[in-house]
Design an enzyme around this catalytic site. Structure first.
Site, PDB file in Angstrom:
ATOM      1  N   SER A 138       0.863  -1.182   0.000  1.00 24.29           N
ATOM      2  CA  SER A 138       0.000   0.000   0.000  1.00 24.29           C
ATOM      3  C   SER A 138       0.896   1.227   0.000  1.00 24.29           C
ATOM      4  O   SER A 138       2.054   1.164   0.423  1.00 24.29           O
ATOM      5  CB  SER A 138      -0.890  -0.003   1.253  1.00 24.29           C
ATOM      6  OG  SER A 138      -1.452   1.274   1.488  1.00 24.29           O
ATOM      7  N   TYR A 151      -1.319  -1.168  10.507  1.00 25.66           N
ATOM      8  CA  TYR A 151      -1.530  -1.483   9.098  1.00 25.66           C
ATOM      9  C   TYR A 151      -0.396  -0.909   8.254  1.00 25.66           C
ATOM     10  O   TYR A 151       0.199  -1.606   7.430  1.00 25.66           O
ATOM     11  CB  TYR A 151      -2.868  -0.924   8.624  1.00 25.66           C
ATOM     12  CG  TYR A 151      -3.062  -1.054   7.127  1.00 25.66           C
ATOM     13  CD1 TYR A 151      -3.374  -2.287   6.554  1.00 25.66           C
ATOM     14  CD2 TYR A 151      -2.918   0.051   6.282  1.00 25.66           C
ATOM     15  CE1 TYR A 151      -3.540  -2.414   5.175  1.00 25.66           C
ATOM     16  CE2 TYR A 151      -3.081  -0.068   4.916  1.00 25.66           C
ATOM     17  CZ  TYR A 151      -3.383  -1.303   4.367  1.00 25.66           C
ATOM     18  OH  TYR A 151      -3.537  -1.431   3.007  1.00 25.66           O
TER      19      TYR A 151
END
Length: 261
Positions: A138, A151
Site C-alpha cells: 500500500s 496497518y
C-alpha cells in the site's frame, strides 16, 4: 501454459488480479475464505478465458494455513510460475483502543502469511524458466499513518521484505515485485471499520481494482522492483522522502483522526 496462485482472490484487487492473469492465459489457483464466491469466480474465468481455475476456501490467518495452501498448490500445479500475496486487511482506530487479538490477526495475515507462503513455494518457483512473486502492499508503506499505525507498519514490512528478497534472488529465475496501491474502490474502508465519510472519500478519489491489477501485473512481468499505480499516488509517496516525517504524520492524522468518535 503457466499457473498463478492468488490469495485474497474473492473480491477487490485480488479478484481483479485473478481476472487479469486469466486474460493473459494463466491457469489459476484461487485462495480466500469465501469458497462459494471463489467457485463462482473460477467458473466465470474458465468460461471466459479458456483457463483452468481451482479454488481453496480457507482462512489464511489460522495457524499453519500458509503451509496447507502451499502443499495444496504444489499438488495442483507443478508449473506454478506466479505467487501473488494479496490477502490482507486494515484496522482503523487508536492502537490502545483496538483489541490486541484483532491487531495480531491482522499482522499475521499481512506479514507472516506472505513470508511463510513465499518460503514454502520458492523451491517450486525456482524450477521454472521464469517465475514471479507479487506482494501487494500500500502507499501507506511509505509513511507512518496515525490510527492505521499497525496497518501501515505491516505494509512497510512487506515492501522492505520484497526488496530484500528480490536482491537475494538476483541471478535466479524468480523476480519479486511489490505493488503499492493508493485509494482503490474496494470494501477496504468498510473492512477496516472506517466511517461513511472516509468510505465516500476513498470512492471519490480511488482507482478501480481493474486498473490497479493491470498496472501491477504489467510491472511484475516486466521485472520491476516496486510499482505505485496512479500519478498522484506516485507523487505523494515520493514526497514523503523529502518532507519531514513529523509533517507527513500530522497530515495523515488530520485525514483520519478527525473522523474517530
Amino acid at each position: 501454459m503457466k499457473t498463478a496462485l492468488v490469495t485474497g482472490a474473492s473480491r477487490g484487487i485480488g479478484r481483479a488480479l485473478a481476472t487479469e492473469l486469466a486474460q493473459r492465459g494463466y491457469n489459476l489457483l484461487l485462495v480466500a475464505r469465501s469458497a462459494d464466491v471463489l467457485a463462482q469466480l473460477a467458473t466465470e474465468l474458465s468460461a471466459a478465458h479458456k483457463v483452468q481455475a481451482q479454488v481453496l476456501g480457507t482462512d489464511l490467518a489460522e495457524p499453519g494455513a500458509a503451509g496447507r495452501v502451499a502443499e495444496w498448490a504444489s499438488s495442483q500445479a507443478s508449473d506454478l510460475a506466479v505467487v501473488i500475496n494479496n490477502a490482507g486487511y486494515g484496522l482503523w482506530g487508536r492502537f490502545e483502543e483496538l483489541p490486541l487479538t484483532d491487531q495480531q490477526n491482522m499482522l499475521q495475515l499481512n506479514m507472516l502469511v506472505p513470508v511463510e507462503l513465499t518460503h514454502h513455494l520458492l523451491p517450486l518457483l525456482r524450477q521454472q524458466p521464469k517465475a514471479y512473486v507479487l506482494n501487494v502492499a500500500s502507499t501507506a508503506a511509505y509513511q507512518a499513518v496515525p490510527t492505521l499505525s499497525l496497518y501501515a507498519a505491516s505494509k512497510a514490512f512487506l515492501l522492505t521484505f520484497s526488496r530484500g528478497l528480490r536482491y537475494e534472488l538476483r541471478g535466479t529465475p524468480v523476480s519479486v515485485t511489490c505493488l503499492s496501491p493508493g485509494a482503490t474502490n474496494t470494501d477496504f474502508p468498510n473492512r477496516a471499520g472506517m466511517n461513511a465519510d472516509l468510505q465516500a472519500t476513498a470512492n471519490k478519489f480511488g482507482m478501480t481494482p481493474e486498473d490497479v491489477a493491470r498496472i501491477g501485473i504489467t510491472a511484475m512481468l516486466a521485472g520491476e522492483a516496486e510499482v505505485i499505480p496512479g500519478a498522484l499516488n506516485k507523487i505523494s509517496a515520493t514526497l514523503t522522502s523529502f518532507v519531514p516525517k513529523a509533517v507527513t504524520e500530522k497530515i495523515a492524522a488530520g485525514l483520519y483522526e478527525k473522523h474517530l468518535k
